[in-house]
Design a protein around this motif. Sequence first.
Motif, PDB file in Angstrom:
ATOM      1  N   HIS A   7      41.906  35.096  33.438  1.00 15.05           N
ATOM      2  CA  HIS A   7      40.650  35.820  33.370  1.00 15.05           C
ATOM      3  C   HIS A   7      40.883  37.323  33.504  1.00 15.05           C
ATOM      4  O   HIS A   7      41.886  37.765  34.073  1.00 15.05           O
ATOM      5  N   THR A   8      39.949  38.089  32.993  1.00 14.44           N
ATOM      6  CA  THR A   8      40.012  39.538  33.117  1.00 14.44           C
ATOM      7  C   THR A   8      39.742  39.940  34.560  1.00 14.44           C
ATOM      8  O   THR A   8      38.717  39.541  35.129  1.00 14.44           O
ATOM      9  N   VAL A  12      34.285  37.045  37.074  1.00 15.68           N
ATOM     10  CA  VAL A  12      34.305  35.812  37.869  1.00 15.68           C
ATOM     11  C   VAL A  12      35.238  34.801  37.208  1.00 15.68           C
ATOM     12  O   VAL A  12      35.098  34.492  36.023  1.00 15.68           O
ATOM     13  N   SER A  13      36.179  34.300  37.998  1.00 18.61           N
ATOM     14  CA  SER A  13      37.174  33.373  37.451  1.00 18.61           C
ATOM     15  C   SER A  13      37.032  31.962  37.977  1.00 18.61           C
ATOM     16  O   SER A  13      37.634  31.041  37.428  1.00 18.61           O
ATOM     17  N   TYR A  76      34.013  33.497  42.751  1.00 20.44           N
ATOM     18  CA  TYR A  76      35.213  34.276  43.057  1.00 20.44           C
ATOM     19  C   TYR A  76      35.538  35.195  41.889  1.00 20.44           C
ATOM     20  O   TYR A  76      35.617  34.746  40.741  1.00 20.44           O
ATOM     21  N   PHE A  77      35.736  36.457  42.197  1.00 14.78           N
ATOM     22  CA  PHE A  77      36.165  37.426  41.202  1.00 14.78           C
ATOM     23  C   PHE A  77      37.684  37.416  41.105  1.00 14.78           C
ATOM     24  O   PHE A  77      38.390  37.394  42.121  1.00 14.78           O
ATOM     25  N   ASP A  78      38.200  37.472  39.900  1.00 19.86           N
ATOM     26  CA  ASP A  78      39.629  37.630  39.701  1.00 19.86           C
ATOM     27  C   ASP A  78      40.047  39.014  40.196  1.00 19.86           C
ATOM     28  O   ASP A  78      39.396  40.023  39.899  1.00 19.86           O
ATOM     29  N   TRP A 123      39.812  36.104  44.199  1.00 24.90           N
ATOM     30  CA  TRP A 123      40.963  35.232  43.983  1.00 24.90           C
ATOM     31  C   TRP A 123      42.061  36.009  43.253  1.00 24.90           C
ATOM     32  O   TRP A 123      41.858  36.465  42.128  1.00 24.90           O
ATOM     33  N   GLU A 124      43.204  36.190  43.930  1.00 23.25           N
ATOM     34  CA  GLU A 124      44.381  36.791  43.317  1.00 23.25           C
ATOM     35  C   GLU A 124      45.261  35.641  42.822  1.00 23.25           C
ATOM     36  O   GLU A 124      45.870  34.939  43.629  1.00 23.25           O
ATOM     37  N   PRO A 125      45.306  35.401  41.518  1.00 28.22           N
ATOM     38  CA  PRO A 125      45.944  34.178  41.034  1.00 28.22           C
ATOM     39  C   PRO A 125      47.466  34.215  41.065  1.00 28.22           C
ATOM     40  O   PRO A 125      48.086  35.255  40.849  1.00 28.22           O
ATOM     41  N   LYS A 126      48.022  33.069  41.371  1.00 31.20           N
ATOM     42  CA  LYS A 126      49.452  32.818  41.203  1.00 31.20           C
ATOM     43  C   LYS A 126      49.565  31.603  40.282  1.00 31.20           C
ATOM     44  O   LYS A 126      49.391  31.717  39.077  1.00 31.20           O
ATOM     45  N   ASN A 127      49.797  30.418  40.848  1.00 35.55           N
ATOM     46  CA  ASN A 127      49.888  29.226  39.992  1.00 35.55           C
ATOM     47  C   ASN A 127      48.518  28.724  39.539  1.00 35.55           C
ATOM     48  O   ASN A 127      48.425  28.001  38.546  1.00 35.55           O
ATOM     49  N   HIS A 128      47.476  29.094  40.258  1.00 34.52           N
ATOM     50  CA  HIS A 128      46.107  28.696  39.905  1.00 34.52           C
ATOM     51  C   HIS A 128      45.395  29.929  39.371  1.00 34.52           C
ATOM     52  O   HIS A 128      45.165  30.894  40.103  1.00 34.52           O
TER      53      HIS A 128
END
Length: 263
Positions: A7-8, A12-13, A76-78, A123-128
Amino acid sequence: MSTIERHTPGTVSWVDLMTPDLEGALKFYGSIFGWTFEVGPAELHYYTTCSLGGRRAAGMSKRPEGAAFPSLWSVYFDGEDAAQLAESVRASGGQIMTGPMDVMDFGRMLVASDPTGAVFGVWEPKNHTGAQVIHEPGSMIWHEVNTRDHRKAADFYCRVFGLEARKMEVPGVDYMTLHKGDKTAGGVLQMNEHWPAAIPPHWMAYFAVADVDASIAQVEKLGGKMQVPAFDTPFGRQSVVTDPWGAAFTLMTPSKLPDQSSG
């Protein structure tokens, strides 16, 4: 049926539900949205991935016993740097409620409230990397913060996430949309005198369905309630409902929406 890989940042992701009855919620939402489920371990409060056609659509988990907060859907915002965003939240008048913290190897998260009192996550993404499907029946399609001070809220989200607020001309309603470049991140709605005073500022998650009226009937059949009867807008037909445990969400059959694709 495209799959979203990322997501950008600033949009919201992900959305998830905290519920006192996880087993009941699986049956309810599985019937409403056609989801399948992968239930997580007890140490993660049985955090469950809800999938649509094999793609992540949302999450849900069992609310801890004795928790002070109600059953609810969260957005949750990316974010590329949860720690930096936490500082920006504080500097912009918001409050950090939880985190930032690591969630195994899935990512980092924080939960905060804006200056008007609405709660949201980062949400700061790693594997998800968040939802892999949006805008299809059974997936998230829109997000808006309902607040008593829409200008203050819009200014906060613009500062924290680098968004641009644009006033939408809606008769009798004060409404802004939030934009990240060519993506639409969500909306900001002024809660006016028609809103009961007991309803606090909050984020509302919208889910796409093929037929709002048929979905309302299914919600009620399964023990949920229609809170706002279905009505037509320039963007589609929608209705606010609650699940049997009181969590509110909006059903929407879209005619059109601002481009908010996040791939």
